[in-house]
Design a protein around this motif. Structure first.
Motif, PDB file in Angstrom:
ATOM      1  N   HIS A 148      -4.541  13.989 -28.459  1.00  0.00           N
ATOM      2  CA  HIS A 148      -3.754  13.751 -27.243  1.00  0.00           C
ATOM      3  C   HIS A 148      -3.663  15.064 -26.477  1.00  0.00           C
ATOM      4  O   HIS A 148      -3.433  16.119 -27.070  1.00  0.00           O
ATOM      5  CB  HIS A 148      -2.346  13.256 -27.585  1.00  0.00           C
ATOM      6  N   ARG A 150      -2.120  16.906 -22.683  1.00  0.00           N
ATOM      7  CA  ARG A 150      -1.185  16.768 -21.555  1.00  0.00           C
ATOM      8  C   ARG A 150      -1.873  17.303 -20.313  1.00  0.00           C
ATOM      9  O   ARG A 150      -2.438  18.387 -20.322  1.00  0.00           O
ATOM     10  CB  ARG A 150       0.094  17.551 -21.803  1.00  0.00           C
ATOM     11  N   LYS A 152      -1.278  17.861 -16.092  1.00  0.00           N
ATOM     12  CA  LYS A 152      -0.393  17.844 -14.934  1.00  0.00           C
ATOM     13  C   LYS A 152      -1.172  17.311 -13.745  1.00  0.00           C
ATOM     14  O   LYS A 152      -2.255  17.803 -13.434  1.00  0.00           O
ATOM     15  CB  LYS A 152       0.126  19.247 -14.628  1.00  0.00           C
ATOM     16  N   GLU A 157       3.300  14.736 -15.248  1.00  0.00           N
ATOM     17  CA  GLU A 157       2.515  14.987 -16.464  1.00  0.00           C
ATOM     18  C   GLU A 157       2.114  13.681 -17.108  1.00  0.00           C
ATOM     19  O   GLU A 157       2.898  12.734 -17.158  1.00  0.00           O
ATOM     20  CB  GLU A 157       3.323  15.826 -17.457  1.00  0.00           C
ATOM     21  N   ASN A 158       0.888  13.657 -17.617  1.00  0.00           N
ATOM     22  CA  ASN A 158       0.379  12.489 -18.345  1.00  0.00           C
ATOM     23  C   ASN A 158      -0.037  12.908 -19.737  1.00  0.00           C
ATOM     24  O   ASN A 158      -0.599  13.987 -19.931  1.00  0.00           O
ATOM     25  CB  ASN A 158      -0.853  11.898 -17.636  1.00  0.00           C
ATOM     26  N   ASP A 159       0.223  12.048 -20.683  1.00  0.00           N
ATOM     27  CA  ASP A 159      -0.258  12.225 -22.043  1.00  0.00           C
ATOM     28  C   ASP A 159      -1.469  11.315 -22.179  1.00  0.00           C
ATOM     29  O   ASP A 159      -1.353  10.097 -22.009  1.00  0.00           O
ATOM     30  CB  ASP A 159       0.818  11.841 -23.062  1.00  0.00           C
TER      31      ASP A 159
END
Length: 183
Positions: A148, A150, A152, A157-159
């Motif tokens: 996973h 992260r 921006k 923010e997206n995982d």
């Protein structure tokens, strides 16, 4: 020369602005994938043919503007290809994201997206080709399958989970471009 001796057509200042092409930041290498270098060379050849065809009609102001745009793009492509370092694709199966990889990621909502990490001059958002200097590529580079990361984005923010990593087979040789063994 005095403006009194120019034709009215020559005085038009309404030419459309020339497009700004992406530039490799100072101090960074101009990496390209083999397929990207081949595509840029084909575009350069097609533009040279189109320019030769249009030169006969260069009296028309709109054609002159089009020729200016073509000349601008030709200069950019020549500079890009002259300074390019073509990075060969990974030949072995790898679970690590490197330059040239096509990476499928899954967000927290289960939606998949596909990104291919390419050179600055190959960037094409509609195709999912992102520059190796972009925030998305920087988050993905050196990550492994199942990991996973992260990222921006303008939306926050997206995982993202890395679902798959695929490398295209090597295209034919890209002439006049220096090959680079590793990134």
């Amino acid at each position: 020369m005095s403006k009194a001796f120019l034709r009215e057509d020559d005085l038009q200042e309404d030419s459309p602005p020339l497009p700004a092409y992406p530039a490799v930041p100072f101090g960074q290498k101009n990496f390209l994938t083999g397929s990207g270098a081949t595509r840029l060379q084909a575009e350069l050849a097609a533009l040279a043919e189109k320019r030769a065809f249009l030169s006969a009609r260069a009296r028309d102001p709109e054609v002159r503007w089009e020729v200016q745009g073509i000349d601008h793009r030709i200069r950019h492509l020549r500079q890009s290809l002259r300074t390019a370092e073509v990075v060969p694709p990974e030949l072995e199966e790898t679970d690590t994201v490197r330059f040239g990889a096509t990476v499928t990621v899954r967000d927290g909502h289960g939606a998949d997206a596909r990104y291919r990490i390419v050179g600055v001059d190959e960037t094409d958002f509609e195709r999912g080709d992102v520059s190796w200097l972009s925030p998305m590529a920087r988050a993905l580079l050196n990550a492994t399958k199942g990991q996973h990361v992260r990222v921006k984005t303008p939306r926050g923010e997206n995982d993202l989970e890395i679902v798959s990593i695929v490398y295209d087979p090597a295209p034919g040789p890209a002439s006049d471009v220096q090959l680079r063994e590793t990134l």
